[in-house]
Design a protein around this motif. Structure first.
Motif, PDB file in Angstrom:
ATOM      1  N   PRO A 111     -15.231 -24.919  -2.614  1.00 15.22           N
ATOM      2  CA  PRO A 111     -13.774 -24.796  -2.435  1.00 15.22           C
ATOM      3  C   PRO A 111     -13.288 -23.355  -2.474  1.00 15.22           C
ATOM      4  N   ALA A 112     -13.897 -22.518  -3.316  1.00 12.80           N
ATOM      5  CA  ALA A 112     -13.489 -21.115  -3.395  1.00 12.80           C
ATOM      6  C   ALA A 112     -13.813 -20.378  -2.106  1.00 12.80           C
ATOM      7  N   VAL A 113     -14.979 -20.628  -1.540  1.00 12.57           N
ATOM      8  CA  VAL A 113     -15.368 -19.975  -0.292  1.00 12.57           C
ATOM      9  C   VAL A 113     -14.477 -20.443   0.858  1.00 12.57           C
ATOM     10  N   ILE A 114     -14.173 -21.732   0.888  1.00 14.88           N
ATOM     11  CA  ILE A 114     -13.285 -22.269   1.920  1.00 14.88           C
ATOM     12  C   ILE A 114     -11.896 -21.639   1.795  1.00 14.88           C
ATOM     13  N   MET A 127      -4.820  -1.642  -1.643  1.00 13.78           N
ATOM     14  CA  MET A 127      -5.558  -1.531  -2.895  1.00 13.78           C
ATOM     15  C   MET A 127      -5.655  -2.888  -3.600  1.00 13.78           C
ATOM     16  N   ALA A 128      -4.539  -3.634  -3.617  1.00 16.36           N
ATOM     17  CA  ALA A 128      -4.542  -4.933  -4.270  1.00 16.36           C
ATOM     18  C   ALA A 128      -5.522  -5.883  -3.585  1.00 16.36           C
ATOM     19  N   THR A 129      -5.543  -5.834  -2.245  1.00 14.83           N
ATOM     20  CA  THR A 129      -6.460  -6.688  -1.499  1.00 14.83           C
ATOM     21  C   THR A 129      -7.909  -6.315  -1.793  1.00 14.83           C
ATOM     22  N   PHE A 130      -8.176  -5.010  -1.873  1.00  9.88           N
ATOM     23  CA  PHE A 130      -9.536  -4.542  -2.166  1.00  9.88           C
ATOM     24  C   PHE A 130      -9.974  -5.029  -3.549  1.00  9.88           C
ATOM     25  N   CYS A 131      -9.105  -4.914  -4.538  1.00 11.01           N
ATOM     26  CA  CYS A 131      -9.445  -5.357  -5.897  1.00 11.01           C
ATOM     27  C   CYS A 131      -9.676  -6.867  -5.932  1.00 11.01           C
ATOM     28  N   TRP A 132      -8.839  -7.599  -5.195  1.00  8.92           N
ATOM     29  CA  TRP A 132      -8.981  -9.061  -5.115  1.00  8.92           C
ATOM     30  C   TRP A 132     -10.358  -9.413  -4.551  1.00  8.92           C
ATOM     31  N   LEU A 133     -10.698  -8.801  -3.434  1.00 11.48           N
ATOM     32  CA  LEU A 133     -11.977  -9.094  -2.786  1.00 11.48           C
ATOM     33  C   LEU A 133     -13.157  -8.637  -3.637  1.00 11.48           C
ATOM     34  N   TRP A 152     -22.588 -12.934  -8.769  1.00 15.45           N
ATOM     35  CA  TRP A 152     -23.114 -13.219 -10.112  1.00 15.45           C
ATOM     36  C   TRP A 152     -23.395 -14.709 -10.289  1.00 15.45           C
ATOM     37  N   SER A 153     -22.455 -15.546  -9.871  1.00 13.37           N
ATOM     38  CA  SER A 153     -22.604 -16.987 -10.087  1.00 13.37           C
ATOM     39  C   SER A 153     -23.782 -17.564  -9.317  1.00 13.37           C
ATOM     40  N   LEU A 174     -13.322  -8.448  -6.983  1.00  9.27           N
ATOM     41  CA  LEU A 174     -13.507  -9.385  -8.090  1.00  9.27           C
ATOM     42  C   LEU A 174     -14.066 -10.715  -7.596  1.00  9.27           C
ATOM     43  N   PHE A 175     -13.537 -11.189  -6.474  1.00 12.31           N
ATOM     44  CA  PHE A 175     -14.013 -12.458  -5.910  1.00 12.31           C
ATOM     45  C   PHE A 175     -15.490 -12.363  -5.551  1.00 12.31           C
ATOM     46  N   SER A 176     -15.856 -11.345  -4.787  1.00 12.03           N
ATOM     47  CA  SER A 176     -17.218 -11.225  -4.286  1.00 12.03           C
ATOM     48  C   SER A 176     -18.221 -10.961  -5.404  1.00 12.03           C
ATOM     49  N   SER A 177     -17.837 -10.106  -6.369  1.00  7.77           N
ATOM     50  CA  SER A 177     -18.756  -9.807  -7.466  1.00  7.77           C
ATOM     51  C   SER A 177     -19.003 -11.035  -8.335  1.00  7.77           C
TER      52      SER A 177
END
Length: 207
Positions: free
Chosen positions: A33-36, A1-7, A16-17, A9-12
């Motif tokens: 750098p974030a994608v790497i 669940m924690a990994t899913f929430c992390w991904l 958006w950006s 938030l990151f992907s959304s």
């Protein structure tokens, strides 16, 4: 669940950006750098899982980069508002970014140095971590310079100096402050999490 929430938030945040960013060239430079980091974390998760604290900090840093990439560091609206409220002469979002550039790598360096048993003396550990963070900050400033030289005016938003003559030096100072604050505020919590995920690790000796 924690990994899913992390991904999630990151992907959304990344999606958006990337929607109508202020400057597409700057956006690509800032979010790279974030994608790497995401790729590295995905490849190393099973072989070398990190502490929950470090995963959370990397996510925070990634979000900071994505927000800066979307608006450019000189034009983040919330910090324009703060500049008006506090009568600042410039938008200081870039200073938050450079503070994070010291804060997050400090915990990353601490984790790698301890788990690989590179440092076995407490008296040296924090000093070396701060120097590592200063080195990372200096390298980033060099990269900004090289990009500016190669791309000319297109890199102005990436540099984000806003006419401040001491911008480079103050950026590195903020990274150093971030590293010191991270070690002072999160060192004990990080040590407890290290023991949970890797019981064989030990705190360096005091001498």
């Amino acid at each position: 669940m924690a990994t899913f929430c992390w991904l999630l938030l990151f992907s959304s945040t990344l999606i958006w950006s990337g929607i109508n960013p202020k400057d597409t060239f700057t956006w690509s430079l800032e979010v790279a750098p974030a994608v790497i980091a995401l790729i590295i974390l995905a490849l190393s998760r099973r072989r070398f899982p990190l502490t929950p604290l470090l995963y959370g900090l990397i996510l925070v840093h990634s979000v900071i980069l994505m927000i800066g990439g979307h608006y450019t560091y000189a034009e983040v609206p919330a910090f324009d508002w703060l500049a008006e409220q506090f009568d600042w002469q410039r938008n200081h979002y870039d200073k938050l970014g450079h503070f994070a550039q010291g804060f997050i790598p400090a915990i990353l360096a601490r984790e790698l140095l301890l788990r690989h048993q590179v440092i076995n003396k407490t008296s040296w550990l924090n000093s070396i971590i701060v120097l590592i963070c200063l080195g990372i900050s200096a390298l980033y400033e060099l990269i900004e310079w090289w990009v500016a030289e190669l791309s000319g005016e297109d890199a102005e938003a990436f540099l984000g100096t806003q006419g401040y003559v001491w911008d480079t030096q103050s950026d590195m100072a903020m990274a150093m402050i971030g590293a010191v604050v991270a070690l002072m505020s999160l060192g004990r919590l990080h040590q407890r999490q290290l023991k949970l995920i890797h019981p064989g690790d030990s705190q360096p000796t005091a001498t």
